[in-house]
Design a protein around this motif. Structure first.
Motif, PDB file in Angstrom:
ATOM      1  N   ALA A   1       0.834  -1.206   0.000  1.00  0.00           N
ATOM      2  CA  ALA A   1       0.000   0.000   0.000  1.00  0.00           C
ATOM      3  C   ALA A   1       0.869   1.257   0.000  1.00  0.00           C
ATOM      4  O   ALA A   1       0.568   2.223  -0.702  1.00  0.00           O
ATOM      5  CB  ALA A   1      -0.931  -0.004   1.208  1.00  0.00           C
ATOM      6  N   ARG A   2       1.951   1.236   0.762  1.00  0.00           N
ATOM      7  CA  ARG A   2       2.850   2.400   0.804  1.00  0.00           C
ATOM      8  C   ARG A   2       3.517   2.606  -0.547  1.00  0.00           C
ATOM      9  O   ARG A   2       3.591   3.726  -1.059  1.00  0.00           O
ATOM     10  CB  ARG A   2       3.908   2.199   1.897  1.00  0.00           C
ATOM     11  N   GLN A   3       3.983   1.533  -1.144  1.00  0.00           N
ATOM     12  CA  GLN A   3       4.691   1.648  -2.410  1.00  0.00           C
ATOM     13  C   GLN A   3       3.749   1.926  -3.587  1.00  0.00           C
ATOM     14  O   GLN A   3       4.201   2.370  -4.636  1.00  0.00           O
ATOM     15  CB  GLN A   3       5.523   0.398  -2.665  1.00  0.00           C
ATOM     16  N   ALA A   4       2.451   1.692  -3.399  1.00  0.00           N
ATOM     17  CA  ALA A   4       1.476   1.966  -4.456  1.00  0.00           C
ATOM     18  C   ALA A   4       1.136   3.448  -4.555  1.00  0.00           C
ATOM     19  O   ALA A   4       0.512   3.873  -5.529  1.00  0.00           O
ATOM     20  CB  ALA A   4       0.198   1.150  -4.223  1.00  0.00           C
ATOM     21  N   ARG A   5       1.523   4.226  -3.543  1.00  0.00           N
ATOM     22  CA  ARG A   5       1.256   5.670  -3.573  1.00  0.00           C
ATOM     23  C   ARG A   5       2.040   6.294  -4.727  1.00  0.00           C
ATOM     24  O   ARG A   5       3.127   5.846  -5.056  1.00  0.00           O
ATOM     25  CB  ARG A   5       1.678   6.333  -2.255  1.00  0.00           C
ATOM     26  N   THR A   6       1.466   7.327  -5.329  1.00  0.00           N
ATOM     27  CA  THR A   6       2.143   8.019  -6.428  1.00  0.00           C
ATOM     28  C   THR A   6       2.381   9.461  -6.013  1.00  0.00           C
ATOM     29  O   THR A   6       1.401  10.168  -5.777  1.00  0.00           O
ATOM     30  CB  THR A   6       1.283   7.969  -7.706  1.00  0.00           C
ATOM     31  N   PRO A   7       3.634   9.900  -5.908  1.00  0.00           N
ATOM     32  CA  PRO A   7       4.833   9.079  -6.025  1.00  0.00           C
ATOM     33  C   PRO A   7       4.969   8.156  -4.815  1.00  0.00           C
ATOM     34  O   PRO A   7       4.351   8.384  -3.784  1.00  0.00           O
ATOM     35  CB  PRO A   7       5.967  10.102  -6.062  1.00  0.00           C
ATOM     36  N   LYS A   8       5.780   7.118  -4.976  1.00  0.00           N
ATOM     37  CA  LYS A   8       5.956   6.118  -3.922  1.00  0.00           C
ATOM     38  C   LYS A   8       6.403   6.787  -2.621  1.00  0.00           C
ATOM     39  O   LYS A   8       7.315   7.605  -2.629  1.00  0.00           O
ATOM     40  CB  LYS A   8       6.975   5.079  -4.378  1.00  0.00           C
ATOM     41  N   TRP A   9       5.735   6.464  -1.523  1.00  0.00           N
ATOM     42  CA  TRP A   9       6.060   7.046  -0.224  1.00  0.00           C
ATOM     43  C   TRP A   9       7.235   6.310   0.418  1.00  0.00           C
ATOM     44  O   TRP A   9       7.325   5.086   0.377  1.00  0.00           O
ATOM     45  CB  TRP A   9       4.877   6.959   0.714  1.00  0.00           C
TER      46      TRP A   9
ATOM     47  N   LEU B   1       5.494   8.175   5.409  1.00  0.00           N
ATOM     48  CA  LEU B   1       4.361   7.509   6.050  1.00  0.00           C
ATOM     49  C   LEU B   1       4.416   7.743   7.556  1.00  0.00           C
ATOM     50  O   LEU B   1       3.390   8.022   8.180  1.00  0.00           O
ATOM     51  CB  LEU B   1       4.353   6.015   5.732  1.00  0.00           C
ATOM     52  N   GLY B   2       5.593   7.658   8.137  1.00  0.00           N
ATOM     53  CA  GLY B   2       5.739   7.871   9.573  1.00  0.00           C
ATOM     54  C   GLY B   2       5.274   9.256  10.006  1.00  0.00           C
ATOM     55  O   GLY B   2       4.585   9.401  11.009  1.00  0.00           O
ATOM     56  N   ARG B   3       5.647  10.273   9.238  1.00  0.00           N
ATOM     57  CA  ARG B   3       5.206  11.637   9.571  1.00  0.00           C
ATOM     58  C   ARG B   3       3.691  11.748   9.489  1.00  0.00           C
ATOM     59  O   ARG B   3       3.055  12.339  10.361  1.00  0.00           O
ATOM     60  CB  ARG B   3       5.845  12.651   8.620  1.00  0.00           C
TER      61      ARG B   3
END
Length: 88
Positions: free
Chosen positions: A20-28, A33-35
């Motif tokens: 799910a994190r890597q699917a973000r555009t642009p990749k997170w 994500l932590g912030r």
């Protein structure tokens, strides 16, 4: 003392979160994500590697930051490992 092996539950949850994190555009990044989730990025890395069993609060924060449904994130995961018997 060596760490216990990762549970199927923890590994599957970690794989879903990473996807799910890597699917973000642009990749997170883990840091981004932590912030957004208010969870330390190194702990998110441990979750993604299946090394820890995060609380439902942490998983809910991550799902919210990623804008994914918590129920969908958790659906169909393997059973969590058994806890310790409090009477032992």
């Amino acid at each position: 003392m060596p760490s216990p092996p990762a549970s199927d539950f923890a590994v599957a949850l970690g794989e879903r979160l990473r996807a799910a994190r890597q699917a973000r555009t642009p990749k997170w990044s883990l840091e981004r994500l932590g912030r957004r989730a208010r969870v330390h990025w190194t702990y998110i890395g441990q979750i993604e590697r299946g090394e820890v069993h995060p609380s439902v609060l942490v998983v809910a924060r991550l799902a919210d930051a990623l804008q994914i449904d918590l129920g969908e994130l958790m659906a169909g995961l393997p059973a969590p490992p058994p806890g310790k018997d409090p009477d032992e």
